[in-house]
Motif scaffolding. Structure first.
Motif, PDB file in Angstrom:
ATOM      1  N   ASP A 130      24.312  73.388 -46.689  1.00  0.00           N
ATOM      2  CA  ASP A 130      23.749  73.028 -48.144  1.00  0.00           C
ATOM      3  C   ASP A 130      23.785  74.363 -48.768  1.00  0.00           C
ATOM      4  O   ASP A 130      22.934  75.195 -48.219  1.00  0.00           O
ATOM      5  CB  ASP A 130      22.479  72.331 -47.700  1.00  0.00           C
ATOM      6  N   SER A 131      24.129  74.396 -49.918  1.00  0.00           N
ATOM      7  CA  SER A 131      24.149  75.564 -50.710  1.00  0.00           C
ATOM      8  C   SER A 131      23.236  75.574 -51.756  1.00  0.00           C
ATOM      9  O   SER A 131      22.932  76.844 -52.514  1.00  0.00           O
ATOM     10  CB  SER A 131      25.437  75.871 -51.323  1.00  0.00           C
ATOM     11  N   SER A 132      22.545  74.699 -51.692  1.00  0.00           N
ATOM     12  CA  SER A 132      21.288  74.765 -52.887  1.00  0.00           C
ATOM     13  C   SER A 132      20.225  75.678 -52.587  1.00  0.00           C
ATOM     14  O   SER A 132      19.999  76.144 -51.397  1.00  0.00           O
ATOM     15  CB  SER A 132      20.661  73.273 -52.943  1.00  0.00           C
ATOM     16  N   PRO A 133      19.644  75.881 -53.602  1.00  0.00           N
ATOM     17  CA  PRO A 133      18.331  76.784 -53.292  1.00  0.00           C
ATOM     18  C   PRO A 133      17.309  76.519 -52.642  1.00  0.00           C
ATOM     19  O   PRO A 133      16.942  75.477 -52.531  1.00  0.00           O
ATOM     20  CB  PRO A 133      17.797  77.344 -54.916  1.00  0.00           C
ATOM     21  N   LEU A 134      16.883  77.173 -51.822  1.00  0.00           N
ATOM     22  CA  LEU A 134      16.009  77.091 -50.736  1.00  0.00           C
ATOM     23  C   LEU A 134      16.169  75.960 -49.736  1.00  0.00           C
ATOM     24  O   LEU A 134      15.441  75.259 -49.139  1.00  0.00           O
ATOM     25  CB  LEU A 134      14.582  76.333 -51.304  1.00  0.00           C
ATOM     26  N   ALA A 135      17.427  75.723 -49.514  1.00  0.00           N
ATOM     27  CA  ALA A 135      18.049  74.888 -48.522  1.00  0.00           C
ATOM     28  C   ALA A 135      17.756  75.284 -47.155  1.00  0.00           C
ATOM     29  O   ALA A 135      17.782  76.503 -46.949  1.00  0.00           O
ATOM     30  CB  ALA A 135      19.730  74.709 -48.740  1.00  0.00           C
ATOM     31  N   LEU A 167      33.980  68.661 -39.105  1.00  0.00           N
ATOM     32  CA  LEU A 167      32.678  69.243 -39.205  1.00  0.00           C
ATOM     33  C   LEU A 167      32.714  70.584 -40.053  1.00  0.00           C
ATOM     34  O   LEU A 167      33.180  71.495 -39.859  1.00  0.00           O
ATOM     35  CB  LEU A 167      32.164  69.446 -37.821  1.00  0.00           C
ATOM     36  N   ASN A 168      31.745  70.658 -41.152  1.00  0.00           N
ATOM     37  CA  ASN A 168      31.558  71.614 -41.906  1.00  0.00           C
ATOM     38  C   ASN A 168      30.124  72.345 -41.583  1.00  0.00           C
ATOM     39  O   ASN A 168      29.234  71.900 -42.279  1.00  0.00           O
ATOM     40  CB  ASN A 168      31.516  71.268 -43.340  1.00  0.00           C
ATOM     41  N   ILE A 169      30.142  73.073 -40.725  1.00  0.00           N
ATOM     42  CA  ILE A 169      28.636  73.787 -40.279  1.00  0.00           C
ATOM     43  C   ILE A 169      29.003  75.413 -40.183  1.00  0.00           C
ATOM     44  O   ILE A 169      29.623  75.693 -39.143  1.00  0.00           O
ATOM     45  CB  ILE A 169      28.089  73.070 -39.263  1.00  0.00           C
ATOM     46  N   PRO A 170      28.173  76.054 -40.904  1.00  0.00           N
ATOM     47  CA  PRO A 170      28.584  77.384 -40.745  1.00  0.00           C
ATOM     48  C   PRO A 170      27.659  77.942 -39.328  1.00  0.00           C
ATOM     49  O   PRO A 170      26.207  77.972 -39.641  1.00  0.00           O
ATOM     50  CB  PRO A 170      28.071  78.225 -42.054  1.00  0.00           C
TER      51      PRO A 170
END
Length: 177
Positions: A130-135, A167-170
């Motif tokens: 999640d690239s949203s602010p405060l994610a 799977l997209n998870i850094p």
């Protein structure tokens, strides 16, 4: 301070025409189906908490805008029983996801609508980024729950034709699929 009233909003789910299964005053547990999609009766939407349905808010033409549930603090939930993912068939997994109200969280690309349970996808994409602010940081959220996360990935892999799950998870942690 934690909230005591929770609301289910059918408008949060694109394309859903809700049909109620319970009325005001009904006692519910977490996981109890509250309404289903008129177009597909198998897709159920469940209560997030245990308590009582205190109000059904309707808008123009009696469209259901939200179902308000007052939490009772008992933290009771419906029992759906364990599932052995390795030995379960695709139909068993689908019926389990549909019955407990988790199916609405499986979205279909490109229009972000609820996936049709009768369709068989070519591939499944899981985004835990999640690239949203405060994610939130997913490494923190999944810490200690890696086995549960892996079981979820294994279950989703069984639902696709190819068994492919992207799977997209850094993360620095290894997840196999």
């Amino acid at each position: 301070k934690a909230s005591t009233v929770f609301a289910l909003k059918p408008s949060d789910f694109h394309g859903v025409i809700p049909k109620l299964t319970l009325r005001e005053g009904a006692k519910v547990k977490a996981g109890t189906p509250i309404f289903f999609d008129k177009e597909n009766n198998d897709i159920k939407f469940s209560s997030p908490v245990s308590g009582e349905i205190v109000e059904i808010v309707r808008g123009a033409r009696r469209v259901i805008q939200e179902i308000r549930i007052k939490k009772d603090g008992a933290k009771s939930s419906e029992e759906f029983g364990p599932t052995d993912i390795a030995s379960s068939s695709i139909e068993e997994l689908k019926s389990k996801l549909l019955g407990c109200g988790l199916w609405p969280f499986i979205k279909q690309r490109p229009f972000n609508c609820i996936a049709n349970p009768s369709d068989e996808p070519k591939a499944i994409f899981v985004s835990a980024f999640d690239s949203s602010p405060l994610a939130p940081d997913y490494d923190f959220l999944l810490e200690g729950r890696e086995i549960d996360f892996q079981l979820g990935i294994d279950a989703l892999a069984k639902l696709s034709k190819s068994g492919f799950v992207n799977l997209n998870i850094p993360s620095k942690k290894e997840v196999r699929f």
